[in-house]
Design a protein around this motif. Sequence first.
Motif, PDB file in Angstrom:
ATOM      1  N   TYR A 142       7.073  64.716  48.490  1.00  0.00           N
ATOM      2  CA  TYR A 142       8.222  65.089  47.666  1.00  0.00           C
ATOM      3  C   TYR A 142       8.155  66.572  47.330  1.00  0.00           C
ATOM      4  O   TYR A 142       9.131  67.290  47.388  1.00  0.00           O
ATOM      5  CB  TYR A 142       8.185  64.223  46.410  1.00  0.00           C
ATOM      6  CG  TYR A 142       9.279  64.423  45.404  1.00  0.00           C
ATOM      7  CD1 TYR A 142       8.999  64.861  44.120  1.00  0.00           C
ATOM      8  CD2 TYR A 142      10.608  64.123  45.713  1.00  0.00           C
ATOM      9  CE1 TYR A 142       9.991  65.010  43.170  1.00  0.00           C
ATOM     10  CE2 TYR A 142      11.612  64.270  44.776  1.00  0.00           C
ATOM     11  CZ  TYR A 142      11.290  64.709  43.501  1.00  0.00           C
ATOM     12  OH  TYR A 142      12.284  64.846  42.564  1.00  0.00           O
ATOM     13  N   SER A 143       6.956  67.004  46.973  1.00  0.00           N
ATOM     14  CA  SER A 143       6.789  68.410  46.614  1.00  0.00           C
ATOM     15  C   SER A 143       5.318  68.783  46.679  1.00  0.00           C
ATOM     16  O   SER A 143       4.450  67.928  46.478  1.00  0.00           O
ATOM     17  CB  SER A 143       7.324  68.652  45.197  1.00  0.00           C
ATOM     18  OG  SER A 143       7.094  69.988  44.816  1.00  0.00           O
ATOM     19  N   THR A 144       5.075  70.034  46.969  1.00  0.00           N
ATOM     20  CA  THR A 144       3.706  70.568  46.976  1.00  0.00           C
ATOM     21  C   THR A 144       3.711  71.890  46.245  1.00  0.00           C
ATOM     22  O   THR A 144       4.621  72.701  46.434  1.00  0.00           O
ATOM     23  CB  THR A 144       3.231  70.802  48.423  1.00  0.00           C
ATOM     24  OG1 THR A 144       3.368  69.590  49.154  1.00  0.00           O
ATOM     25  CG2 THR A 144       1.775  71.234  48.455  1.00  0.00           C
ATOM     26  N   PHE A 145       2.733  72.090  45.409  1.00  0.00           N
ATOM     27  CA  PHE A 145       2.653  73.381  44.731  1.00  0.00           C
ATOM     28  C   PHE A 145       1.205  73.703  44.395  1.00  0.00           C
ATOM     29  O   PHE A 145       0.355  72.812  44.309  1.00  0.00           O
ATOM     30  CB  PHE A 145       3.530  73.399  43.468  1.00  0.00           C
ATOM     31  CG  PHE A 145       3.135  72.385  42.412  1.00  0.00           C
ATOM     32  CD1 PHE A 145       3.599  71.069  42.469  1.00  0.00           C
ATOM     33  CD2 PHE A 145       2.326  72.750  41.345  1.00  0.00           C
ATOM     34  CE1 PHE A 145       3.251  70.140  41.499  1.00  0.00           C
ATOM     35  CE2 PHE A 145       1.973  71.824  40.359  1.00  0.00           C
ATOM     36  CZ  PHE A 145       2.439  70.520  40.437  1.00  0.00           C
TER      37      PHE A 145
ATOM     38  N   MET B 153      16.492  69.969  46.989  1.00  0.00           N
ATOM     39  CA  MET B 153      15.392  70.910  46.800  1.00  0.00           C
ATOM     40  C   MET B 153      14.641  70.497  45.541  1.00  0.00           C
ATOM     41  O   MET B 153      15.271  70.231  44.501  1.00  0.00           O
ATOM     42  CB  MET B 153      15.954  72.315  46.618  1.00  0.00           C
ATOM     43  CG  MET B 153      14.895  73.379  46.722  1.00  0.00           C
ATOM     44  SD  MET B 153      15.590  75.028  46.809  1.00  0.00           S
ATOM     45  CE  MET B 153      16.156  75.277  45.158  1.00  0.00           C
ATOM     46  N   VAL B 154      13.355  70.422  45.640  1.00  0.00           N
ATOM     47  CA  VAL B 154      12.542  70.057  44.483  1.00  0.00           C
ATOM     48  C   VAL B 154      11.898  71.322  43.954  1.00  0.00           C
ATOM     49  O   VAL B 154      11.191  72.023  44.671  1.00  0.00           O
ATOM     50  CB  VAL B 154      11.457  69.032  44.867  1.00  0.00           C
ATOM     51  CG1 VAL B 154      10.623  68.686  43.643  1.00  0.00           C
ATOM     52  CG2 VAL B 154      12.088  67.792  45.463  1.00  0.00           C
ATOM     53  N   GLU B 155      12.163  71.582  42.732  1.00  0.00           N
ATOM     54  CA  GLU B 155      11.580  72.775  42.122  1.00  0.00           C
ATOM     55  C   GLU B 155      10.502  72.367  41.147  1.00  0.00           C
ATOM     56  O   GLU B 155      10.702  71.473  40.322  1.00  0.00           O
ATOM     57  CB  GLU B 155      12.662  73.524  41.336  1.00  0.00           C
ATOM     58  CG  GLU B 155      13.688  74.207  42.175  1.00  0.00           C
ATOM     59  CD  GLU B 155      14.701  74.927  41.305  1.00  0.00           C
ATOM     60  OE1 GLU B 155      15.158  75.999  41.725  1.00  0.00           O
ATOM     61  OE2 GLU B 155      15.031  74.413  40.213  1.00  0.00           O
ATOM     62  N   VAL B 156       9.387  73.044  41.249  1.00  0.00           N
ATOM     63  CA  VAL B 156       8.308  72.802  40.294  1.00  0.00           C
ATOM     64  C   VAL B 156       8.013  74.117  39.602  1.00  0.00           C
ATOM     65  O   VAL B 156       7.684  75.106  40.257  1.00  0.00           O
ATOM     66  CB  VAL B 156       7.035  72.284  40.997  1.00  0.00           C
ATOM     67  CG1 VAL B 156       5.955  72.001  39.966  1.00  0.00           C
ATOM     68  CG2 VAL B 156       7.336  71.032  41.798  1.00  0.00           C
TER      69      VAL B 156
ATOM     70  N   TRP C 232       3.876  71.177  33.960  1.00  0.00           N
ATOM     71  CA  TRP C 232       4.787  71.492  35.053  1.00  0.00           C
ATOM     72  C   TRP C 232       6.063  70.661  34.920  1.00  0.00           C
ATOM     73  O   TRP C 232       6.020  69.488  34.556  1.00  0.00           O
ATOM     74  CB  TRP C 232       4.141  71.170  36.409  1.00  0.00           C
ATOM     75  CG  TRP C 232       2.922  71.975  36.693  1.00  0.00           C
ATOM     76  CD1 TRP C 232       1.649  71.669  36.370  1.00  0.00           C
ATOM     77  CD2 TRP C 232       2.884  73.240  37.370  1.00  0.00           C
ATOM     78  NE1 TRP C 232       0.810  72.668  36.791  1.00  0.00           N
ATOM     79  CE2 TRP C 232       1.534  73.635  37.409  1.00  0.00           C
ATOM     80  CE3 TRP C 232       3.849  74.077  37.946  1.00  0.00           C
ATOM     81  CZ2 TRP C 232       1.130  74.831  37.998  1.00  0.00           C
ATOM     82  CZ3 TRP C 232       3.437  75.260  38.539  1.00  0.00           C
ATOM     83  CH2 TRP C 232       2.086  75.628  38.549  1.00  0.00           C
TER      84      TRP C 232
ATOM     85  N   GLU D 150      14.943  68.268  40.416  1.00  0.00           N
ATOM     86  CA  GLU D 150      15.648  68.242  41.693  1.00  0.00           C
ATOM     87  C   GLU D 150      16.907  69.079  41.592  1.00  0.00           C
ATOM     88  O   GLU D 150      17.553  69.151  40.560  1.00  0.00           O
ATOM     89  CB  GLU D 150      16.050  66.803  42.043  1.00  0.00           C
ATOM     90  CG  GLU D 150      14.905  65.933  42.437  1.00  0.00           C
ATOM     91  CD  GLU D 150      15.390  64.551  42.829  1.00  0.00           C
ATOM     92  OE1 GLU D 150      16.619  64.309  42.781  1.00  0.00           O
ATOM     93  OE2 GLU D 150      14.545  63.721  43.175  1.00  0.00           O
TER      94      GLU D 150
ATOM     95  N   VAL E 243       9.107  69.180  37.083  1.00  0.00           N
ATOM     96  CA  VAL E 243       9.510  68.858  38.452  1.00  0.00           C
ATOM     97  C   VAL E 243      10.971  68.427  38.395  1.00  0.00           C
ATOM     98  O   VAL E 243      11.305  67.402  37.806  1.00  0.00           O
ATOM     99  CB  VAL E 243       8.641  67.705  39.018  1.00  0.00           C
ATOM    100  CG1 VAL E 243       9.002  67.435  40.464  1.00  0.00           C
ATOM    101  CG2 VAL E 243       7.167  68.024  38.872  1.00  0.00           C
TER     102      VAL E 243
ATOM    103  N   GLN F 199       6.895  60.629  46.917  1.00  0.00           N
ATOM    104  CA  GLN F 199       7.948  59.825  46.312  1.00  0.00           C
ATOM    105  C   GLN F 199       8.163  58.580  47.153  1.00  0.00           C
ATOM    106  O   GLN F 199       8.147  58.643  48.387  1.00  0.00           O
ATOM    107  CB  GLN F 199       9.255  60.624  46.226  1.00  0.00           C
ATOM    108  CG  GLN F 199      10.371  59.876  45.502  1.00  0.00           C
ATOM    109  CD  GLN F 199      11.680  60.629  45.593  1.00  0.00           C
ATOM    110  OE1 GLN F 199      12.016  61.178  46.634  1.00  0.00           O
ATOM    111  NE2 GLN F 199      12.421  60.658  44.503  1.00  0.00           N
TER     112      GLN F 199
END
Lengths: 270, 375
Positions: B75-78, B164-167, B123, B127, B125, B57
């Motif tokens: 920002y996020s990893t999945f 918290m970033v949720e994916v 997906w 917040e 994504v 981000q």
Amino acid sequence: MEFKVEAHRIMTISLGKIYSSRVQRGGIKLHKNLLVSLVLRSAREVYLSEQEELYLQQQQPPEELQTPQSWASRRRLCDSSARGQPPHGWAEGPSSEPEPRLPAWTDGDRAEDRVQPPGWLDSRSPKTEPFEGRPVVNRAPCQGPEAGSGNTGEQGAGCPSRTVGEPAPSCPCARKRRSAGPGATEPASPLKRARTEQELAVSPKAARVPLQQEEEEMETSPNVSSLITVFGSSFSGLLTKESSEGESGQVCCDQVLGSMGSWSRAIVAF
Amino acid sequence: MRRAGSCGSDVQWCFTQVKGTTDLDVSEADIISTVEFNHTGELLATGDKGGRVVIFQREQETKNQPHRQGEYNVYSTFQSHEPEFDYLKSLEIEEKINKIRWLPQQNAAHFLLSTNDKTIKLWKVSERDKRPEGYNLKDEEGRMKDLSTVTVLQVPVLKPMDLMVEVTPRKIFANAHTYHINSISVNSDCETYMSADDLRINLWHLGITDRSFNIVDIKPVDMEELTEVITAAEFHPHHCNLLVYSSSKGTLRLCDMRAAALCDKHAKLFEEPEDPSNRFFFSEITSSVSDVKFSHSGRYMMTRDYLTVKVWDLNMETKPIEIYQIHDYLRSKLCSLYENDCIFDKFECAWNGSDRLLLNSDFTIPFKPGFPEYS
């Protein structure tokens, strides 16, 4: 001569790529194998034209030859034949464009109209009509890769496709395909012929059975089985993944050059 | 990440950030296989060979640290895809992410599609920076309270928390492709998208996973007659009925979905006639189009093959309007590139926001011969 060596090298590399693609993760990549097979076909055209030229130089005085001398013109030959899009097979190299620089004997063959339709699974008599009525302008009318691949090294016994019972009348291709080194491929020719005939018999069945079994798949199995048949009879080392791919690849290439039909079919399947 | 501008002589290019490692000794799984900005450029998604997606981000502009504006941070990893095994065909399905495409943003959450060779996933994504506190039946750790201790009822309130970033996976679109998926493209209607493999293109609805429609099928009846494959496909940015797909022969086909259910017959064929004198041994490989992109205006298309970038006008099918030679000096090295498989690498291209600049991925050959680095 150096073109022949280079073409041979490229063919070896291409065959190695095709083989290794079969064992790589993720399965066979259709696009890459298609491109590799196109390169293989081009290299083969160059290689065969070089061989023919060498043969002709041995048979005839040089001044009678009308073969193209320059690399560019030779390549144009290959390209023009390679570019022709046959409807039924890849290894056939017909071209509707005039090829004024072809060796003299092809003109004679064209006039005779004794062209062998390059049917992959077609082992019918050579006296049948050219495929779809097209005047197949081949440099090698019985160009065997498709119909009968064991031409190389035949000593006047004719194309293998004709030899099922029938001794060929003077088949120009047989003489033409005789390699430059007299002893080089002769010992292998009976083996090749046997393999080719066996393969011609095997492959139609092999092609049909997997197709019946599975509606839709990447269609590698029909030709993989024929590929394995080819490999199995000659170079069993290639069947095992752990085998030394390098050296067997070299052997493979030399022997396979005379039986490109089965190869082309296998490659196409990818 | 590095971009080479191919036009605009007054444009200067330089690295602002390098993510990852420049170490030559990286594990196979960490190799980045695809990158994609979202529509605003705020988010950058990268997919790697290990099936992971990392989203970066861009830092917001702040008065405190103005020099950090424009920097991208994780920002996020999945884990998007896992390796699978097709038991029927005895084939392993790689987890490598082939393509990522962002959906146009419609609410606070972001949606993206990621695909490997066989399966596409949608997906979400989102917040979360607040959480409810003060439940009546649960304590702070989430354990059920002893009801006898509850004497007063309270209304849970939202309290701020660390971002918290949720994916989460929302949809999985599977089992529609026999061959390897090379492209996905979201339609301008924001309801449908297409996925293309070597021989077929399927149309999906973003909300329906158990069926798709086949709209292009170039598989010949006899596979021995195969001469070309589909290499890339994209929807038109404005006309939801138009799509383009490129082939390994270097042609582009524009299809109109209004004409027929099956778009095998193209509406327009963009093909530059080949100059026979220009053919060389590997020209069939180098002319294979690796990427095609519509301009934002929808008037032009850009294609990338191994040696050139071409710009096409949708109104002219006979030849491109611009051709840029990217690294013509490689023509003499094609044999070596064929040997080491570099000739099969697929490069991408992109338009900048105002359609004034063409961007394309490339590799550089450093001083040491034989060690090309990719960027």
